[in-house]
Design a protein around this motif. Structure first.
Motif: not given
Length: 349
Positions: A168-171, A180-198
């Motif tokens: 829905g409106s969540g991630l 909301s995304c946890a610390t260290g993760l970044r929102r990309c689209g409707q997901g939370c990812v670690d751009v350092q390793s994804d």
């Protein structure tokens, strides 16, 4: 709030107060302002970078476009680096012709068996987050096909944890819906990812690594086997690779081999004047570096010897069958008026 803002823009245009498309919502036209730094222009609308869809694997996002910087003549090697007219982009460099084994598609040089932009044939592009293997597009593990489209169930807001499970409106974070995304993760689209390793959002949202690559520190690198490292886009064993001996880019000299990370001549050869030579047969280095044989000599078993049918005498290499100073044997001199014929002194014919 956003619908009310758009309604206000429309009313302003209709009432004739002057619509100059000066709001950040519009972009792409000469009179439009630039999009904010954290967004790009997509179909005349400014879209936040972290909400852009993911590119296909092996492609990099250059503003609104997904491109393969290894073969895109407008973004060759890096976003915005364009090749000159008449040149093609081959392996991330502008050249006059494609490298061996690559096929020219428009102004790009690609490997049809692995290119996501030209998979199997020129112009056949793989979908978002697909890879090209053997000229066929397919989902790259750990992606899952949901209704014919590759999805990352760990960070897809419409397929979180399972195909069809929307947040829905969540991630979506690690396969679970969150606010909301946890610390260290970044929102990309409707997901939370670690751009350092994804590998599907490496460094920035939508930048996917190629097949066989991993994302380390926000940069795509080859997933090299244990004992190898990435050097110039290839996996190299620094202990035995003559192109990268002991360190990336440290190439051995002509004829040398790499042994335990050091350049050396193969067994049975020695280094003379920067080249590997066989002291047993080299006419320039016979038995030792710098010991050269005469013009009519060969090197056999590290010794200079006369080339048959010549024999070695005090005068050097001579033909005993015709030499008047060494006729038949070394030192036998034919008398005045005589010639040496078949190793015998005889009258002139």
């Amino acid at each position: 709030m956003l619908p009310r803002l758009l309604l206000l823009v429309v009313m302003t245009c209709v009432t004739g107060l002057g619509c100059t498309r000066t709001t950040p919502s519009f972009c792409g036209q000469p009179d439009d302002p630039r999009c904010p730094e954290d967004s790009v222009c997509v179909e005349e609308r400014c879209v936040p970078r972290d909400q852009l869809p993911a590119c296909a694997l092996g492609q990099t996002r250059c503003e609104a476009a997904c491109v393969d910087t290894r073969s895109d003549a407008s973004h060759c090697g890096a976003c915005g680096t364009a090749c000159a007219e008449g040149q093609v982009c081959s392996q991330g460099r502008c050249t006059d012709a494609c490298a061996s084994g690559l096929t020219q598609c428009e102004r790009g040089c690609v490997a049809l068996e692995s290119s996501t932009a030209h998979c199997g044939t020129c112009g056949t592009a793989c979908g978002s987050r697909e890879s090209c293997k053997g000229g066929t597009c397919a989902c790259e593990p750990p992606l899952t096909a949901c209704n014919g489209t590759c999805k990352d169930l760990g960070s897809d807001g419409d397929n979180c944890g399972a195909c069809g499970n929307g947040c829905g409106s969540g991630l979506c974070q690690e396969g679970e819906c969150v606010d909301s995304c946890a610390t260290g993760l970044r929102r990309c689209g409707q997901g939370c990812v670690d751009v350092q390793s994804d590998p599907f959002n490496c460094g920035t949202c939508g930048t996917g690594c190629g097949s066989g690559e991993v994302c380390v520190g926000g940069r795509c690198r080859l997933d090299c086997p244990v004992g190898s490292v990435e050097c110039d886009g290839t996996c190299a064993n620094l202990t035995r690779d003559a192109r990268h001996c002991g360190a990336c880019g440290r190439a051995c000299g002509p004829g040398q081999v790499c042994t335990r990370g050091a350049c050396a001549c193969p067994s049975g050869q020695a280094e003379c004047d920067g080249q590997c030579v066989d002291l047993r047969t080299s006419t320039q280095h016979c038995g030792a570096c710098g010991r050269a044989c005469a013009v009519d000599e060969t090197c056999t078993n590290s010794r200079c010897q006369c080339t048959p049918p010549l024999s070695f005498c005090a005068d050097g290499c001579v033909d005993l069958s015709s030499d008047t100073r060494n006729c038949g044997t070394c030192g036998r001199i034919c008398g005045t008026g005589l010639v040496c014929s078949n190793g015998l002194c005889a009258n002139r014919p």
